[in-house]
Scaffold this motif. Structure first.
Motif, PDB file in Angstrom:
ATOM      1  N   LEU A 249       0.862  -1.175   0.000  1.00 54.27           N
ATOM      2  CA  LEU A 249       0.000   0.000   0.000  1.00 54.27           C
ATOM      3  C   LEU A 249       0.905   1.233   0.000  1.00 54.27           C
ATOM      4  CD1 LEU A 249      -2.603  -0.974   2.746  1.00 54.27           C
ATOM      5  CD2 LEU A 249      -3.163  -0.307   0.413  1.00 54.27           C
ATOM      6  N   PRO A 250       0.654   2.220  -0.847  1.00 53.08           N
ATOM      7  CA  PRO A 250       1.447   3.448  -0.802  1.00 53.08           C
ATOM      8  C   PRO A 250       1.329   4.126   0.569  1.00 53.08           C
ATOM      9  CG  PRO A 250       0.257   3.313  -2.876  1.00 53.08           C
ATOM     10  CD  PRO A 250      -0.272   2.207  -1.988  1.00 53.08           C
ATOM     11  N   PRO A 251       2.382   4.836   1.008  1.00 51.18           N
ATOM     12  CA  PRO A 251       2.411   5.434   2.353  1.00 51.18           C
ATOM     13  C   PRO A 251       1.215   6.318   2.692  1.00 51.18           C
ATOM     14  CG  PRO A 251       4.574   5.575   1.352  1.00 51.18           C
ATOM     15  CD  PRO A 251       3.643   5.048   0.294  1.00 51.18           C
ATOM     16  N   ARG A 252       0.648   7.038   1.726  1.00 44.94           N
ATOM     17  CA  ARG A 252      -0.448   7.977   2.047  1.00 44.94           C
ATOM     18  C   ARG A 252      -1.681   7.285   2.626  1.00 44.94           C
ATOM     19  NH1 ARG A 252      -0.180   7.936  -3.529  1.00 44.94           N
ATOM     20  NH2 ARG A 252      -2.061   7.362  -4.672  1.00 44.94           N
ATOM     21  N   TYR A 253      -1.786   5.962   2.472  1.00 46.47           N
ATOM     22  CA  TYR A 253      -2.941   5.240   2.999  1.00 46.47           C
ATOM     23  C   TYR A 253      -2.743   4.784   4.436  1.00 46.47           C
ATOM     24  CZ  TYR A 253      -4.001   5.562  -1.866  1.00 46.47           C
ATOM     25  OH  TYR A 253      -4.221   6.061  -3.127  1.00 46.47           O
ATOM     26  N   GLY A 254      -1.561   5.031   4.992  1.00 46.46           N
ATOM     27  CA  GLY A 254      -1.284   4.658   6.372  1.00 46.46           C
ATOM     28  C   GLY A 254      -1.526   5.805   7.337  1.00 46.46           C
ATOM     29  N   CYS A 255      -1.317   5.532   8.619  1.00 46.55           N
ATOM     30  CA  CYS A 255      -1.504   6.544   9.658  1.00 46.55           C
ATOM     31  C   CYS A 255      -0.358   7.552   9.614  1.00 46.55           C
ATOM     32  CB  CYS A 255      -1.595   5.882  11.029  1.00 46.55           C
ATOM     33  SG  CYS A 255      -0.067   5.070  11.558  1.00 46.55           S
ATOM     34  N   THR A 256      -0.525   8.665  10.320  1.00 47.76           N
ATOM     35  CA  THR A 256       0.465   9.746  10.281  1.00 47.76           C
ATOM     36  C   THR A 256       1.749   9.412  11.037  1.00 47.76           C
ATOM     37  OG1 THR A 256      -0.634  10.818  12.149  1.00 47.76           O
ATOM     38  CG2 THR A 256      -1.280  11.530   9.944  1.00 47.76           C
ATOM     39  N   THR A 257       1.786   8.289  11.759  1.00 51.53           N
ATOM     40  CA  THR A 257       3.020   7.840  12.402  1.00 51.53           C
ATOM     41  C   THR A 257       4.068   7.480  11.338  1.00 51.53           C
ATOM     42  OG1 THR A 257       1.771   6.960  14.247  1.00 51.53           O
ATOM     43  CG2 THR A 257       3.986   6.108  13.976  1.00 51.53           C
ATOM     44  N   TYR A 258       3.594   7.147  10.164  1.00 48.51           N
ATOM     45  CA  TYR A 258       4.467   6.752   9.066  1.00 48.51           C
ATOM     46  C   TYR A 258       4.746   7.936   8.156  1.00 48.51           C
ATOM     47  CZ  TYR A 258       4.172   1.873  10.323  1.00 48.51           C
ATOM     48  OH  TYR A 258       4.303   0.684  10.995  1.00 48.51           O
ATOM     49  N   SER A 259       5.957   8.022   7.663  1.00 44.86           N
ATOM     50  CA  SER A 259       6.347   9.081   6.739  1.00 44.86           C
ATOM     51  C   SER A 259       5.415   9.082   5.522  1.00 44.86           C
ATOM     52  CB  SER A 259       7.798   8.862   6.290  1.00 44.86           C
ATOM     53  OG  SER A 259       8.183   9.867   5.392  1.00 44.86           O
ATOM     54  N   GLY A 260       4.781  10.198   5.260  1.00 45.01           N
ATOM     55  CA  GLY A 260       3.848  10.302   4.142  1.00 45.01           C
ATOM     56  C   GLY A 260       2.449   9.827   4.460  1.00 45.01           C
ATOM     57  N   GLY A 261       2.215   9.323   5.675  1.00 39.24           N
ATOM     58  CA  GLY A 261       0.905   8.808   6.052  1.00 39.24           C
ATOM     59  C   GLY A 261      -0.141   9.903   6.136  1.00 39.24           C
ATOM     60  N   GLN A 262      -1.252   9.707   5.429  1.00 37.04           N
ATOM     61  CA  GLN A 262      -2.343  10.682   5.415  1.00 37.04           C
ATOM     62  C   GLN A 262      -3.680  10.062   5.842  1.00 37.04           C
ATOM     63  OE1 GLN A 262      -2.437  12.621   1.553  1.00 37.04           O
ATOM     64  NE2 GLN A 262      -0.210  12.635   1.465  1.00 37.04           N
ATOM     65  N   GLY A 263      -3.704   8.756   6.059  1.00 33.24           N
ATOM     66  CA  GLY A 263      -4.925   8.099   6.521  1.00 33.24           C
ATOM     67  C   GLY A 263      -6.050   8.046   5.512  1.00 33.24           C
ATOM     68  N   LYS A 264      -5.719   8.088   4.233  1.00 27.50           N
ATOM     69  CA  LYS A 264      -6.738   8.059   3.182  1.00 27.50           C
ATOM     70  C   LYS A 264      -7.175   6.632   2.883  1.00 27.50           C
ATOM     71  CE  LYS A 264      -5.103  12.183   0.889  1.00 27.50           C
ATOM     72  NZ  LYS A 264      -5.448  12.931  -0.288  1.00 27.50           N
ATOM     73  N   THR A 265      -8.424   6.477   2.440  1.00 29.10           N
ATOM     74  CA  THR A 265      -8.875   5.170   1.961  1.00 29.10           C
ATOM     75  C   THR A 265      -8.348   4.992   0.540  1.00 29.10           C
ATOM     76  OG1 THR A 265     -10.946   6.068   1.098  1.00 29.10           O
ATOM     77  CG2 THR A 265     -10.988   5.190   3.344  1.00 29.10           C
ATOM     78  N   PRO A 266      -7.888   3.800   0.187  1.00 33.08           N
ATOM     79  CA  PRO A 266      -7.402   3.589  -1.181  1.00 33.08           C
ATOM     80  C   PRO A 266      -8.565   3.426  -2.156  1.00 33.08           C
ATOM     81  CG  PRO A 266      -7.220   1.564   0.052  1.00 33.08           C
ATOM     82  CD  PRO A 266      -7.693   2.610   1.019  1.00 33.08           C
ATOM     83  N   PRO A 267      -8.329   3.752  -3.423  1.00 29.80           N
ATOM     84  CA  PRO A 267      -9.362   3.487  -4.426  1.00 29.80           C
ATOM     85  C   PRO A 267      -9.467   1.981  -4.665  1.00 29.80           C
ATOM     86  CG  PRO A 267      -7.376   4.295  -5.485  1.00 29.80           C
ATOM     87  CD  PRO A 267      -7.130   4.347  -4.004  1.00 29.80           C
ATOM     88  N   LEU A 268     -10.698   1.504  -4.821  1.00 30.63           N
ATOM     89  CA  LEU A 268     -10.942   0.087  -5.047  1.00 30.63           C
ATOM     90  C   LEU A 268     -11.952  -0.066  -6.175  1.00 30.63           C
ATOM     91  CD1 LEU A 268     -11.440  -1.006  -1.321  1.00 30.63           C
ATOM     92  CD2 LEU A 268      -9.387  -1.372  -2.707  1.00 30.63           C
TER      93      LEU A 268
END
Length: 193
Positions: free
Chosen positions: A54-73
């Motif tokens: 999963l690209p980083p933007r879909y993770g929590c903000t604890t992770y570099s680049g994390g934005q907590g977004k839902t991925p497109p499906l």
């Protein structure tokens, strides 16, 4: 699918979903090959492939680049579906499968959601963390986990109410499931700050 088989499949689905909280996975393989061929459908994403990262933007903000977004499906569900539900869980969590998202009431004519989707006329159940809404991937630092996005085709417009507990939402989804599909994305490891 014949009406005679639906109660059996619903019961099997309810038992399989009940296993989610014990870490056995949200839904097991169908009991016979004909059910497997008729029940499973394809789920894809334009931003990751099944078993990929999963690209980083879909993770929590604890992770570099994390934005907590839902991925497109995107998915292909069976004809006649009244609605879709999505359950996202982490089978690698230390206490057993951790449910990050339970949403239902997605119109049966819809076959995709966009990144960071805000869906109208849907209902969201509580997660393992007892909050409604999407809880992004956030494994402990140094751990890499799998995140399963399972999409259920349902014969009901919305089988539970907003804020339903997992003990209510998951069996309700199982009872009304007429098909399902899944994509798995990996997240974590060295990405943590």
């Amino acid at each position: 699918m014949s009406r005679d088989r639906r109660p059996m499949l619903a019961a099997a689905g309810a038992l399989a979903l009940a296993g989610a909280l014990s870490g056995c996975g949200l839904i097991g393989q169908p009991q016979n090959k004909s059910a497997e061929l008729s029940e499973w459908f394809t789920v894809t994403s334009p931003v990751f492939h099944d078993g990929g990262d999963l690209p980083p933007r879909y993770g929590c903000t604890t992770y570099s680049g994390g934005q907590g977004k839902t991925p497109p499906l995107r998915w292909s569900g069976p004809a006649g579906t009244k609605s879709f539900a999505i359950v996202m869980d982490d089978p690698d969590a230390s206490g057993g499968a951790y449910v990050h998202w339970v949403i239902a009431g997605i119109d049966g004519t819809v076959n995709e959601i966009v990144e960071d989707a805000r869906l109208d006329r849907t209902v969201e159940g509580l997660t393992t963390g007892k909050k409604a809404g999407y809880a992004p991937p956030c494994p402990p630092k140094g751990e890499r986990h799998r995140y399963r996005f399972t999409i259920y085709a349902l014969d009901d417009p919305a089988p539970f109410q907003n804020g339903a507990a997992l003990k209510d939402s998951l069996p309700a989804i199982a009872e009304h499931t007429v098909g399902r599909g899944r994509i798995i994305g990996n997240f974590g490891g060295e990405q943590a700050r």
